[in-house]
Design a protein around this motif. Sequence first.
Motif, PDB file in Angstrom:
ATOM      1  N   ASP A   1      -3.956  29.010 -23.915  1.00 47.06           N
ATOM      2  CA  ASP A   1      -3.787  30.426 -23.562  1.00 47.06           C
ATOM      3  C   ASP A   1      -2.365  30.917 -23.811  1.00 47.06           C
ATOM      4  OD1 ASP A   1      -6.453  31.082 -22.393  1.00 47.06           O
ATOM      5  OD2 ASP A   1      -5.906  29.441 -21.039  1.00 47.06           O
ATOM      6  N   ILE A   2      -1.356  30.108 -23.438  1.00 40.37           N
ATOM      7  CA  ILE A   2       0.036  30.542 -23.553  1.00 40.37           C
ATOM      8  C   ILE A   2       0.885  29.387 -24.061  1.00 40.37           C
ATOM      9  CG2 ILE A   2       2.070  31.408 -22.316  1.00 40.37           C
ATOM     10  CD1 ILE A   2       0.168  32.573 -20.214  1.00 40.37           C
TER      11      ILE A   2
ATOM     12  N   ILE B   1       5.412  33.132 -25.582  1.00 41.51           N
ATOM     13  CA  ILE B   1       6.429  33.806 -24.780  1.00 41.51           C
ATOM     14  C   ILE B   1       7.649  32.903 -24.649  1.00 41.51           C
ATOM     15  CG2 ILE B   1       4.730  35.149 -23.489  1.00 41.51           C
ATOM     16  CD1 ILE B   1       5.100  33.228 -21.149  1.00 41.51           C
TER      17      ILE B   1
ATOM     18  N   GLU C   1      -0.958  33.348 -27.458  1.00 44.50           N
ATOM     19  CA  GLU C   1       0.172  34.141 -26.984  1.00 44.50           C
ATOM     20  C   GLU C   1       1.409  33.258 -26.866  1.00 44.50           C
ATOM     21  OE1 GLU C   1       1.542  37.027 -23.241  1.00 44.50           O
ATOM     22  OE2 GLU C   1      -0.256  35.785 -23.077  1.00 44.50           O
TER      23      GLU C   1
END
Length: 736
Positions: free
Chosen positions: A702-703, A725, A723
């Motif tokens: 997910d991340i 970050i 995603e």
Amino acid sequence: MSDLSQKPVEDLTEDEARAELEGLAKSIAAADIAYHQNDAPEITDAEYDALRQRNKAIEEAFPDLVRADSPTGVVGAAPAEGFAKVRHAVPMLSLAKAYTDEDVVDFIARGRRFFERDKDLDIAFTAEPKIDGLSASLRYENGVFVQGATRGDGAVGEDITANLRTIKDIPHKLSGSGWPEVIEIRGEVYMTYAEFQALKERSAAAGGQDYVNPRNTAAGSLRQKDPTITASRNLRFFAYAWGFASEEPAPTQYEAVQKFAEWGFQISPLMVRATNADELIAHYRTIEAQRASLGYDIDGVVYKVDQLELQRRWGFVTGEPRWAIAHKFPAERATTVVRGIDIQVGRTGTLAPVARLDPVSVGGVTVVNVTLHNEDYIAGKDSNGLPIREGKDIRIGDSVVIQRAGDVIPQIVDVLVEKRPADAVPYEMPHSCPVCGSPATREINEKTGKEDSRRRCTGELICPAQAVESLKHFASRGALDIEGLGAENIELFFSTGLVKTAADIFTLKDRRADVQRVMAEKREEQARARELASGKTRKNVRSVEDRNYQGLDKLFAAIDARREPELDRFIFALGIHHIGETTAAVLARTFGTMEELMRVGKETAAAEDPTTVFPSVDGIGGTVIDALVDFFGNERNDEVLDALLAEVHPKPYVVTISADSVVAGKTIVFTGSLEKMTRSEAKAMAERLGAKVAGSVSAKTDILVAGPGAGSKLKTAQEHGVEVISEDEWFERIGR
């Protein structure tokens, strides 16, 4: 590497060849660094040569798969940090290897085929011992030594001029006449057996380090920052070749080397000229017979085309001269008798059997002990009674054949059963630790269902043999991360009795005077050892009482800062077998407190069937449960653990999943250099928020939290639309 290396090259598929070339490149690169940079080889010469031969064979069969980082043509390893770099005007190349007489015959035949059009050409060859030391290149300008360097990676070496000047065999100014205006003399720096033994005795008397073998010691001595230490080691040098020269020293190899002797260098007295393979092989046998009496290490004989003009014409191939080859010696062997079998307990509790032998000289080194690996190796069969390939059925009283693999590691290669005493009985390994008396068990491998070949002591916390390494692990970065309590201090505190268990670390501040005295005495001892090694006499030496160790306050503060560690870190720090960081986090999350884990652990250990007591936990299998049973079922560990918990109070593991936890249930991957937290701290933080932390990126991720230096994981995440970050954005996301 996989088992692909057992498969004939011609039977490899393209994918198998590609995979094996990748593994070979990594293995050879690691071995090069260990040997050439660290002077601490991790594999034998024979094993290294086998890796290179395998790599070469696969590349020849699959030329389209040759890697950009292929070890073919690579010589040595990049120069180590700490020395200025020197680029060789002429590369220092490695030599092709010959292992049999047939290889030598083939070498001669290749040369004659290459020059077959020159019907009347009389090709000559030189043969000389291959010295096992450290290659060096010495630059002389107008007869004066101006610079010396190691081989390095063949193209760039390390500037060790000051250290080379201390070697008496290296003239500061050339003798005689007729030397070129500029010439780079090349040869081998080595240490004699006598000097090596004298150094070992001096070091032992001063409480200094032990030394493994002359080659590594010579290499380490040559890389000293203080030339006076190098000078004290009495290194030697044989000259046998040259690099750049403003003019050739002579028309042939043999005559050039004789010139070196006129100029003041030591050359091998065993160098000869020959005209055919039979003469070369005969000289090889002569040198081999004298090997043990030379007083220094050699590992083969080097053959070269003698005429320099023919050398130039035959040329080079992929980092090696076609006109030279190194005929390697087989490992030396000797026969001796097994007088006993001792059990040593390793840092992880493994019981390692060692044979005590009648002293025997092998390759110039006296061998008195040899490892026996494990009890299956000794018995010659596994726990089910089935023969194992490397098993020897070794018994006390047996006559055995010893060889030094790669001329370094002693090993038993054969048992002379016909000489076995009538009363010799099969050896049985102890089932309890000879150091602490705890049970010594063999685990079952979950995947194979077979019993492990090694037996382990279960007394992790109370076994002195494991104590030092356990303490190092306890204070290490991934565990309690006690700054300033590194390996050297732990070894010092343990050897002097200041720290025997982890609990003792937290009472050091109460014994400040003792700590300061011990550290002062250690520094004084180190100074004496340096003085003895360098030959220098210290002046104005202060007494140990005058020494002021302000760093102690910093160390004590670092220890106090770890009195309330996170639970998963504490569990990992205990060093329980099979309990890594990930498993420690699972246990912390499952049980919440150390008290609860101890309660369940003891109940499980007391149960007839542990699986009926220990809860079913995802990620915790039978191997981990057995390890916990061994740990908590050993009453001797109780006292040590109780004393530790009187000083240290692990924080309860709290999972802070709430309605506003935006990462609960998500799969997170951390990559790159995290600047505000360690990787383990990041993992623990995410798991407390209900996230699952993975080690690799996939479409299910997910991340991806990417720090500086993020590599392939970042690329994969972008390909899957995951995603991505930053670390700062991660803290913003979770509201920290």
